[in-house]
Scaffold this active site. Structure first.
Site, PDB file in Angstrom:
ATOM      1  N   LYS A  80      46.875 -24.705  66.579  1.00  0.00           N
ATOM      2  CA  LYS A  80      47.688 -24.542  68.182  1.00  0.00           C
ATOM      3  C   LYS A  80      46.077 -25.209  69.011  1.00  0.00           C
ATOM      4  O   LYS A  80      44.726 -25.203  68.340  1.00  0.00           O
ATOM      5  CB  LYS A  80      47.792 -23.181  68.273  1.00  0.00           C
ATOM      6  CG  LYS A  80      48.908 -23.499  69.485  1.00  0.00           C
ATOM      7  CD  LYS A  80      50.855 -24.101  68.787  1.00  0.00           C
ATOM      8  CE  LYS A  80      51.251 -24.715  70.501  1.00  0.00           C
ATOM      9  NZ  LYS A  80      52.673 -24.794  70.212  1.00  0.00           N
ATOM     10  N   GLY A 179      69.972 -20.438  78.397  1.00  0.00           N
ATOM     11  CA  GLY A 179      69.153 -21.587  79.015  1.00  0.00           C
ATOM     12  C   GLY A 179      69.953 -22.955  78.169  1.00  0.00           C
ATOM     13  O   GLY A 179      70.158 -22.910  77.357  1.00  0.00           O
ATOM     14  N   VAL A 180      70.170 -23.308  79.323  1.00  0.00           N
ATOM     15  CA  VAL A 180      71.016 -25.004  79.319  1.00  0.00           C
ATOM     16  C   VAL A 180      70.277 -26.073  79.370  1.00  0.00           C
ATOM     17  O   VAL A 180      70.715 -26.847  80.165  1.00  0.00           O
ATOM     18  CB  VAL A 180      72.473 -25.001  79.528  1.00  0.00           C
ATOM     19  CG1 VAL A 180      73.565 -24.452  78.548  1.00  0.00           C
ATOM     20  CG2 VAL A 180      72.308 -24.903  81.205  1.00  0.00           C
ATOM     21  N   GLY A 181      69.210 -26.110  78.779  1.00  0.00           N
ATOM     22  CA  GLY A 181      67.078 -26.806  78.995  1.00  0.00           C
ATOM     23  C   GLY A 181      68.060 -28.188  78.080  1.00  0.00           C
ATOM     24  O   GLY A 181      68.989 -28.408  77.782  1.00  0.00           O
ATOM     25  N   VAL A 183      67.631 -27.969  74.628  1.00  0.00           N
ATOM     26  CA  VAL A 183      67.533 -28.040  73.459  1.00  0.00           C
ATOM     27  C   VAL A 183      69.627 -27.099  73.656  1.00  0.00           C
ATOM     28  O   VAL A 183      70.514 -28.085  73.375  1.00  0.00           O
ATOM     29  CB  VAL A 183      67.327 -26.831  72.509  1.00  0.00           C
ATOM     30  CG1 VAL A 183      67.950 -25.993  71.432  1.00  0.00           C
ATOM     31  CG2 VAL A 183      65.829 -27.353  72.150  1.00  0.00           C
TER      32      VAL A 183
HETATM   33  P1  NAD Z   1      64.224 -26.396  78.666  1.00  0.00           P
HETATM   34  O1  NAD Z   1      62.668 -26.324  79.330  1.00  0.00           O
HETATM   35  O2  NAD Z   1      64.661 -27.696  78.520  1.00  0.00           O
HETATM   36  O3  NAD Z   1      64.926 -24.858  78.159  1.00  0.00           O
HETATM   37  C1  NAD Z   1      64.534 -24.622  78.941  1.00  0.00           C
HETATM   38  C2  NAD Z   1      65.638 -23.485  79.660  1.00  0.00           C
HETATM   39  O4  NAD Z   1      66.223 -22.864  79.838  1.00  0.00           O
HETATM   40  C3  NAD Z   1      65.819 -23.896  81.258  1.00  0.00           C
HETATM   41  O5  NAD Z   1      67.351 -24.691  81.541  1.00  0.00           O
HETATM   42  C4  NAD Z   1      65.760 -23.032  81.917  1.00  0.00           C
HETATM   43  O6  NAD Z   1      65.996 -23.128  83.528  1.00  0.00           O
HETATM   44  C5  NAD Z   1      66.180 -21.785  81.431  1.00  0.00           C
HETATM   45  N1  NAD Z   1      65.899 -20.178  81.624  1.00  0.00           N
HETATM   46  C6  NAD Z   1      64.638 -20.104  82.623  1.00  0.00           C
HETATM   47  N2  NAD Z   1      65.191 -18.795  82.641  1.00  0.00           N
HETATM   48  C7  NAD Z   1      66.236 -18.648  81.733  1.00  0.00           C
HETATM   49  C8  NAD Z   1      66.660 -17.382  82.109  1.00  0.00           C
HETATM   50  N3  NAD Z   1      66.039 -15.892  82.459  1.00  0.00           N
HETATM   51  N4  NAD Z   1      67.638 -17.358  81.959  1.00  0.00           N
HETATM   52  C9  NAD Z   1      68.516 -18.330  81.645  1.00  0.00           C
HETATM   53  N5  NAD Z   1      68.259 -19.302  81.175  1.00  0.00           N
HETATM   54  C10 NAD Z   1      66.761 -19.338  81.570  1.00  0.00           C
HETATM   55  O7  NAD Z   1      63.466 -26.192  77.335  1.00  0.00           O
HETATM   56  P2  NAD Z   1      63.897 -26.622  75.674  1.00  0.00           P
HETATM   57  O8  NAD Z   1      62.879 -27.411  74.707  1.00  0.00           O
HETATM   58  O9  NAD Z   1      64.706 -26.375  76.023  1.00  0.00           O
HETATM   59  O10 NAD Z   1      63.596 -25.282  74.944  1.00  0.00           O
HETATM   60  C11 NAD Z   1      64.389 -23.868  74.694  1.00  0.00           C
HETATM   61  C12 NAD Z   1      63.427 -23.090  74.058  1.00  0.00           C
HETATM   62  O11 NAD Z   1      63.971 -23.466  72.656  1.00  0.00           O
HETATM   63  C13 NAD Z   1      61.862 -22.855  74.398  1.00  0.00           C
HETATM   64  O12 NAD Z   1      61.390 -21.608  74.154  1.00  0.00           O
HETATM   65  C14 NAD Z   1      61.345 -23.743  72.884  1.00  0.00           C
HETATM   66  O13 NAD Z   1      60.097 -23.344  73.223  1.00  0.00           O
HETATM   67  C15 NAD Z   1      62.341 -23.286  72.050  1.00  0.00           C
HETATM   68  N6  NAD Z   1      61.959 -24.247  71.065  1.00  0.00           N
HETATM   69  C16 NAD Z   1      62.086 -26.010  71.757  1.00  0.00           C
HETATM   70  C17 NAD Z   1      62.371 -27.282  70.497  1.00  0.00           C
HETATM   71  C18 NAD Z   1      62.338 -28.851  71.585  1.00  0.00           C
HETATM   72  O14 NAD Z   1      62.572 -29.160  70.524  1.00  0.00           O
HETATM   73  N7  NAD Z   1      62.400 -28.518  72.741  1.00  0.00           N
HETATM   74  C19 NAD Z   1      61.839 -26.524  69.529  1.00  0.00           C
HETATM   75  C20 NAD Z   1      61.230 -25.665  69.273  1.00  0.00           C
HETATM   76  C21 NAD Z   1      61.004 -24.232  69.815  1.00  0.00           C
END
Ligand code: NAD
Length: 358
Positions: A80, A179-181, A183
Site C-alpha cells: 500500500k 450505503g448505496v454508493g 458497490v
Molecule cells: P462509495 O463512496 O461510492 O459508497 C459509499 C456510500 O456510503 C456513499 O453513498 C455514502 O454516502 C454512504 N455512506 C457514508 N456514510 C454512511 C452512513 N453513516 N450510513 C449510510 N451510508 C453512508 O464507495 P464504494 O466504492 O461503494 O465502496 C463502499 C465500501 O466498499 C467501502 O468501504 C470500500 O472500501 C469497500 N470496497 C469497495 C470496492 C469497490 O470496488 N468500489 C472494493 C472493495 C471494497
C-alpha cells in the site's frame, strides 16, 4: 516503541519513505509480502496528523492487502502507498509524477492503483515515470471501474450465505443495505433482480432516491438501518459498522457486504459467531474488485488485452474459498474471520517456503 516492535509492522518485508522538496511529496510505500508475487494495493492520499499515523495506516492496509490477495488466489502480494496531504487542496500533476518516481524506485516489487483521495487522472501523471500502475483508463489492458465486479462477488456471497444459514434462495429474503454508493447500488440491482426485498440507508439523498426508484427499496435513516427487520445486513459504507453498540440491534442472521473492516474488532467477530449470525469475512467476499485490478496488472505485465474470462474464473474460485471458510468455521466451531485470517496466513507462508526452496 520502534518501527520493528510496532504491532502493525508484523511480517513486513519493506517500508520505503520518500520525500520530494520541490513538489511537497511525502509518501510511504509499505510492502508486506511479495511471497505470492509483486505486492499490489492502492495509493491513499489523506491529511494524516503526522508521519506516525501515516506509517501505521500504510502498514495496516498493506498487510490487509496481502490477506485479501491471498484469499482471492492471486499471484500478488500485499502493499500500500500513502501520500500525506489533503487531496482537495494539495494535489498537483508534479506531485503525482514524483510519486511515480517513488514507485519506480521500488523496482517492480509494488504495483499501485487508486484508493481514497486518488483518481485515475492522478495516476496518469505517475504513469509517466513507472509502468507499475493499474487503474488507468483508455488502454487495451484497462479494467475499468471495479465496483460492478465487487458487487457481483458480494451478490454471490450473500446468496451462498443465505443458502447456508437459512437454507433458502434469495427470492423473498429481505436485505438491509447500509450505503448505496458504487458497490451498494450495483448490489441492490442484482438482489432486486433475484427477488429480494430491500431496505436501504445512506447519507446521500440522491443516491437513495435513484436506488429506491430502480428497485422499490424502502428507505430508512442511517441511524435506524441496524434495527431493520431483515434476514441479511449488508454493510456497504464505511468501516466499523459492526460494533458493541450495533450488534445487539441486528435482527439479521447473515452479515455480508462490501465495506472494508466491517468488524470494529475481533471480539465483535466472536460475538457475531456466538449469536448465531453468519459473517462473510469482508476481505474475502469483497475480493471481486482486486481480482478485476489483478486482471489489469496481468494484462499490462503480459502486454495483452484485459481478459474478462480470467476474472470470472477467479471470482468463481473466490466463492469456493468463501464456502471453505464457512465449512471450516462450522466444523471447528470458530468465527469465520478467525478462520479466514488463518487461511490467508497459511497461503502466504506456503508461498514463502516454496519461493525460498526454488
Ligand atoms: P462509495 O463512496 O461510492 O459508497 C459509499 C456510500 O456510503 C456513499 O453513498 C455514502 O454516502 C454512504 N455512506 C457514508 N456514510 C454512511 C452512513 N453513516 N450510513 C449510510 N451510508 C453512508 O464507495 P464504494 O466504492 O461503494 O465502496 C463502499 C465500501 O466498499 C467501502 O468501504 C470500500 O472500501 C469497500 N470496497 C469497495 C470496492 C469497490 O470496488 N468500489 C472494493 C472493495 C471494497
Amino acid at each position: 516503541m520502534t518501527l520493528f516492535d510496532s504491532p502493525a509492522f508484523e511480517g513486513h518485508e519493506g517500508v520505503h519513505a520518500f520525500s520530494d522538496e520541490k513538489t511537497g511529496l511525502k509518501c510511504i510505500i509499505a510492502v508486506h509480502s511479495t511471497a505470492r508475487g509483486p505486492a499490489a494495493g492502492g495509493c491513499r492520499m489523506w491529511g494524516y496528523p503526522d508521519a506516525e499515523a501515516a506509517l501505521t495506516d500504510a502498514l495496516r492496509l498493506s498487510r490487509a492487502m496481502s490477506y485479501k490477495n491471498a484469499m482471492a488466489d492471486l499471484e500478488l502480494g500485499g502493499g500500500k502507498a500513502v501520500i500525506i496531504g489533503d487531496s482537495r487542496t494539495q494535489k498537483s500533476p508534479a506531485l503525482f509524477e514524483a510519486f511515480g518516481r517513488a514507485v519506480e524506485d521500488v523496482a517492480g516489487k509494488y504495483w499501485t492503483a487508486e484508493d481514497v483521495g486518488v483518481s485515475p487522472a492522478d495516476l496518469m501523471h505517475a504513469r509517466k515515470h513507472t509502468r507499475y500502475v493499474a487503474g488507468l483508463e483508455g488502454h487495451s489492458g484497462a479494467s475499468g471501474d471495479p465496483s460492478p465486479v465487487t458487487a457481483e462477488g458480494i451478490f454471490r456471497g450473500i446468496r451462498l450465505s443465505v443458502k447456508r444459514r437459512l437454507n433458502r434462495d434469495l427470492d423473498g429474503v429481505t436485505v438491509a443495505i447500509q450505503g448505496v454508493g458504487h458497490v451498494g447500488a450495483y448490489l441492490a440491482e442484482k438482489l432486486h433482480a433475484a427477488g429480494a426485498k430491500l431496505i436501504i440507508a445512506d447519507v446521500n439523498e440522491e443516491a437513495l432516491r435513484e436506488v429506491a426508484a430502480a428497485t422499490g427499496a424502502r428507505i430508512v435513516t442511517p441511524g435506524t438501518i441496524f434495527d431493520a427487520e431483515a434476514e441479511v445486513f449488508a454493510p456497504c459504507a464505511l468501516g466499523g459498522a459492526i460494533n458493541a453498540d450495533t450488534l445487539p440491534r441486528l435482527k439479521a442472521k447473515v452479515v455480508a457486504g462490501g465495506a472494508n473492516n466491517q468488524l470494529h474488532d475481533s471480539d465483535v467477530g466472536r460475538a457475531l459467531f456466538e449469536a448465531g449470525i453468519l459473517y462473510a469475512p469482508d476481505y474475502v467476499i469483497n475480493g471481486g474488485g482486486i481480482i478485476n485490478v489483478a486482471g489489469e496488472i496481468r494484462a499490462i505485465a503480459r502486454d495483452e488485452a484485459f481478459d474478462p474470462a480470467w476474472v470470472e474464473t477467479k471470482l468463481a474460485r473466490l466463492m469456493q474459498t468463501l464456502d471453505e471458510v464457512m465449512d471450516r468455521s462450522k466444523v471447528e466451531r470458530r468465527p469465520t474471520h478467525e478462520v479466514a485470517n488463518e487461511m490467508a496466513k497459511a497461503r502466504i507462508s506456503l508461498a514463502a517456503e516454496q519461493k525460498a526452496a526454488a
